[in-house]
Write an enzyme that holds these catalytic residues in place. Structure first.
Site, PDB file in Angstrom:
ATOM      1  N   THR A  70      -6.115   2.054  -5.081  1.00 28.70           N
ATOM      2  CA  THR A  70      -5.850   0.631  -4.888  1.00 28.70           C
ATOM      3  C   THR A  70      -6.608  -0.212  -5.906  1.00 28.70           C
ATOM      4  O   THR A  70      -6.051  -1.144  -6.501  1.00 28.70           O
ATOM      5  CB  THR A  70      -6.268   0.189  -3.469  1.00 28.70           C
TER       6      THR A  70
ATOM      7  N   ASP B  77       1.448   0.069  -4.901  1.00 27.73           N
ATOM      8  CA  ASP B  77       0.223   0.258  -5.688  1.00 27.73           C
ATOM      9  C   ASP B  77       0.076   1.650  -6.291  1.00 27.73           C
ATOM     10  O   ASP B  77      -0.449   1.804  -7.384  1.00 27.73           O
ATOM     11  CB  ASP B  77      -1.033  -0.138  -4.888  1.00 27.73           C
ATOM     12  N   HIS B  78       0.526   2.681  -5.595  1.00 28.71           N
ATOM     13  CA  HIS B  78       0.408   4.051  -6.111  1.00 28.71           C
ATOM     14  C   HIS B  78       1.187   4.980  -5.187  1.00 28.71           C
ATOM     15  O   HIS B  78       1.705   4.533  -4.170  1.00 28.71           O
ATOM     16  CB  HIS B  78      -1.057   4.495  -6.203  1.00 28.71           C
TER      17      HIS B  78
ATOM     18  N   HIS C 260      -1.045   3.598   4.860  1.00 31.57           N
ATOM     19  CA  HIS C 260      -2.040   4.322   4.070  1.00 31.57           C
ATOM     20  C   HIS C 260      -2.257   5.698   4.703  1.00 31.57           C
ATOM     21  O   HIS C 260      -2.258   5.823   5.921  1.00 31.57           O
ATOM     22  CB  HIS C 260      -3.353   3.522   4.067  1.00 31.57           C
TER      23      HIS C 260
ATOM     24  N   GLU D 115       0.818  -1.202   0.000  1.00 32.44           N
ATOM     25  CA  GLU D 115       0.000   0.000   0.000  1.00 32.44           C
ATOM     26  C   GLU D 115       0.861   1.265   0.000  1.00 32.44           C
ATOM     27  O   GLU D 115       1.807   1.372   0.788  1.00 32.44           O
ATOM     28  CB  GLU D 115      -0.931  -0.039   1.225  1.00 32.44           C
TER      29      GLU D 115
HETATM   30  C1  GP9 Z   1      -9.139  -0.124   1.075  1.00 32.24           C
HETATM   31  C2  GP9 Z   1      -7.712  -0.061   0.765  1.00 32.24           C
HETATM   32  C3  GP9 Z   1      -7.230   1.331   0.465  1.00 32.24           C
HETATM   33  O1  GP9 Z   1      -9.640  -1.412   1.206  1.00 32.24           O
HETATM   34  O2  GP9 Z   1      -7.357  -0.990  -0.172  1.00 32.24           O
HETATM   35  O3  GP9 Z   1      -7.591   1.776  -0.761  1.00 32.24           O
HETATM   36  P1  GP9 Z   1      -7.029   3.138  -1.406  1.00 32.24           P
HETATM   37  O4  GP9 Z   1      -7.508   4.268  -0.550  1.00 32.24           O
HETATM   38  O5  GP9 Z   1      -5.543   3.072  -1.445  1.00 32.24           O
HETATM   39  O6  GP9 Z   1      -7.601   3.152  -2.756  1.00 32.24           O
HETATM   40 MN    MN Z   2      -3.882   1.901  -2.095  1.00 32.25          MN
END
Ligand code: GP9
Ligand code: MN
Length: 664
Positions: free
Chosen positions: A299, A474-475, A415, A253
């Protein structure tokens, strides 16, 4: 004189001016609109005027004193719209669109984040509405109960329309095709304003829904020709080396490449990941020039891209708006061709990002969502389960899967806004004074420790040596809004060029029985992960509609489109239409070839959109063996205690998907 000042029309004009000024103030203080010239500067100031005249003008048709009430109501709605965008922008660096609005579940779970995005000074953004209410109460006794003469609102509308046409004309002159290309919402807001953007967005959405209806089987041919032409044949040395091996794909993440080998206070932030990259004994191949390519879907976009090799949509999240499309995803392909069982692991509830619906279309056999985990108070933070208990509790689930399996494990603790308890923080925060940036390193460290533990557990369970292990970021985690602090972190100013370079996310992969290749500098994107994995397990990507190419192939295509139409190649980068030399970071004049490349990038993105918007895979049969995925065969969630592997008919009972299992 007094009569004129306190008249309904004066009230209207006060409302127009207040809304106009407020909007402009918000544009300059809250949004990063990248103003490049005088026209843009003028339009930024000018654009709220026509919206204020046209929208508030509707109120002038009301009868008697109700005019005032209607002005207040419309003004409040418009104020709400712009403020909601302010809050959304602070986190997402983007504007609200209808598809994101329909993701109410996601907004709910964003609760913690939203609270941290609202500031007490925001009260000023509501001040004008209060002033209007005050003026209304004060003056309405002097107002007549008759309707305003028709010619006045009509005149207001005419002036509003002239202002809008002038606005649009100047905008189109400065930026041709403004409304045709939907890649960058920033442009539309900058030129036409946030209110017109909302209208534009609504029209766009009606258009997209009709696209599916209008699409037919001929449309897929164009896409097929493009992707088959881009296809890169497998590297013969590696084709099929991982056939029958488990695949463990780990989603890191918000993890950006700059963290790898980064030292804070003289200390490595992610020593474990660094060891995978630096120690040849670990046999990982590390790609250090991979970019994330995600947009509003974050995500969900990363999942879509890595499992389908198609781009996310320019607006909203395809997981939500294209949740019932036909897909030919990695899990379904390797299941059908090689008997893989697929499972997703994520410590959040299954409806987030509409996962419980779209995973069925992807043919994912099992989805271990929050209902499978112990979600007691101590175990959760921010969005959901902490990464350490997540990996720990995932072990028995992983071991329960039939082999070979494809396990997609998604971490969560690292996150925004990067919250971590004092006891769990094992590195001091950075000291830029920007909270998200400072704690970003602490949650990254936590993730790193969680991974180390997980790798140990995998080894103990005898799963490590025999599995393909692929990790990817992921980003981005630090958005443009934190450029000042980020500048301090990397020790140079974050220019638009530099910001594009920061969109790198790490990709590292270990294949059983294959020597790691160390650090590979090839350029690529998340879009390339699916064809790479297909070739490793010995399935030729050629049959499928994939926009990426195998990273190990000698013919791998090294241009990396970003979702907004920017792109990067090993030699140069294109950011908001400007070309930069990668080595010097200086602006360059594009050659013919570079301009051609730019067209190709836009075409690739357009075709990908066409594929999703037209739901075109429903018209495509990859090969004779292919059976379309039947979503009704899948059900997720452990609320009933039934382990719902690809479910048998008789245990298909309706379950309440909203009631998650929470350990008391
Ligand atoms: C939520 C998590 C976060 O289940 O995967 O998502 P994001 O905010 O990074 O899109
Ligand atoms: Mn994410």
């Amino acid at each position: 004189m007094k009569k004129i000042l306190t008249s309904k029309m004066s009230f209207f004009f006060v409302a127009v001016i207040l809304l106009w000024l407020k909007s402009y103030l918000i544009y300059v203080t809250e949004f990063n609109l990248d103003i490049k010239n005088g026209t843009q500067e003028f339009l930024l100031f000018f654009n709220p005027l026509s919206s204020a005249l046209l929208f508030l003008g509707i109120a002038l048709f009301a009868k008697g004193k109700r005019v005032g009430l209607w002005i207040i109501i419309i003004d409040a709605l418009m104020s709400f719209l712009i403020y909601a965008n302010v809050v959304f922008y602070r986190f997402n660096n983007d504007y609200i669109t209808l598809p994101t609005l329909s993701q109410t579940d996601n907004f709910g779970s964003l609760g913690g984040s939203i609270a941290s995005l609202v500031q007490w000074t925001d009260i000023f953004y509501g001040l004008d509405v209060l002033i209007l209410i005050g003026l209304f109460i004060w003056f309405k006794k002097d107002w007549s109960t008759t309707r305003i003469q028709r010619r006045k609102p009509i005149l207001v509308f005419i002036v509003g329309l002239i202002a809008f046409s002038l606005n649009l004309g100047l905008a189109e002159a400065d930026r041709p095709d403004l409304l045709k290309r939907t890649f960058d919402r920033n442009y539309i807001v900058k030129y036409l304003g946030i209110y017109n953007f909302a209208v534009y967005d609504a029209i766009q959405n009606v258009k997209t829904s009709s696209q599916r209806v209008l699409a037919d089987s001929d449309d897929i041919t164009e896409v097929e020709n493009y992707t088959k032409n881009k296809y890169a044949e497998p590297n013969p040395e590696l084709f099929g080396v991982a056939e029958g091996k488990n695949i463990i794909k780990i989603h890191l993440e918000s993890f950006q490449t700059f963290l790898i080998n980064y030292e804070l206070h003289g200390e490595e932030v992610t020593p474990f990941l660094n060891s995978l990259v630096n120690d040849p004994e670990q046999d990982f191949t590390y790609f250090d020039n991979i970019f994330h390519q995600t947009e509003q879907g974050k995500t969900a976009d990363a999942e879509l891209i890595t499992d389908n090799s198609v781009y996310g949509l320019p607006q909203g999240s395809a997981f939500v708006t294209r949740g019932t499309n036909t897909y030919q995803s990695l899990p379904a392909i390797i299941n059908q061709q090689q008997g893989y069982t697929s499972a997703n692991f994520h410590g959040d509830y299954k409806s987030f990002w509409n996962r419980d619906e779209i995973y069925k279309q992807f043919g994912i056999d099992v989805y271990f969502d929050a209902s499978y985990y112990d979600m007691s108070e101590d175990n959760i933070i921010n969005y959901g389960l902490k990464d350490k208990p997540f990996f720990e509790q995932s072990m028995p689930m992983l071991e329960s899967l039939d082999e070979p399996f494809y396990a997609h494990m998604m971490t969560l603790t690292h996150h925004h806004p990067y919250i971590i308890s004092e006891e769990e923080a094992t590195i001091a925060p950075a000291e830029t004074g920007d909270k998200s940036v400072d704690t970003y390193f602490q949650t990254a460290r936590y993730l790193d420790e969680a991974l180390e533990q997980f790798f140990t557990d995998l080894k103990e369970a005898g799963l490590y040596d025999d599995s393909v292990i692929l990790l990817y970021g992921d980003h981005y985690g630090i958005s443009k809004n934190h450029n000042r602090a980020m500048g301090e972190i990397i020790g140079e100013e974050i220019t638009p060029f530099k910001n594009a370079q920061l969109q790198r996310v790490p990709v590292m992969v270990k294949v059983p029985g294959v020597d790691g290749k160390g650090t590979v500098h090839k350029y690529g994107g998340l879009i390339d992960i699916m064809p790479t994995l297909l070739h490793l397990v010995g399935i030729d990507a050629q049959d499928y509609i994939l926009f990426g190419t195998d990273l190990f192939s000698d013919n791998h295509k090294e241009f990396v489109p970003f979702r907004n139409g920017d792109f990067i190649t090993p030699e140069y980068s294109v950011v908001s239409g400007t070309f930069y030399d990668n080595e010097t970071g200086e602006e360059i004049k594009p050659t013919e070839d570079m301009l051609k490349m730019k067209e190709e990038v836009l075409r690739e993105l357009e075709l990908s959109d066409k594929l999703l918007n037209g739901d075109l895979l429903r018209f495509y049969t990859p090969n004779e063996e292919w059976t379309p995925v039947d979503p009704s065969q899948y059900r997720y969630g452990n609320e009933t205690g039934i382990v719902p592997f690809k479910v048998e008919e008789e245990i298909l009972k309706p379950i309440d998907i909203r009631e998650p299992f929470i350990e008391k």
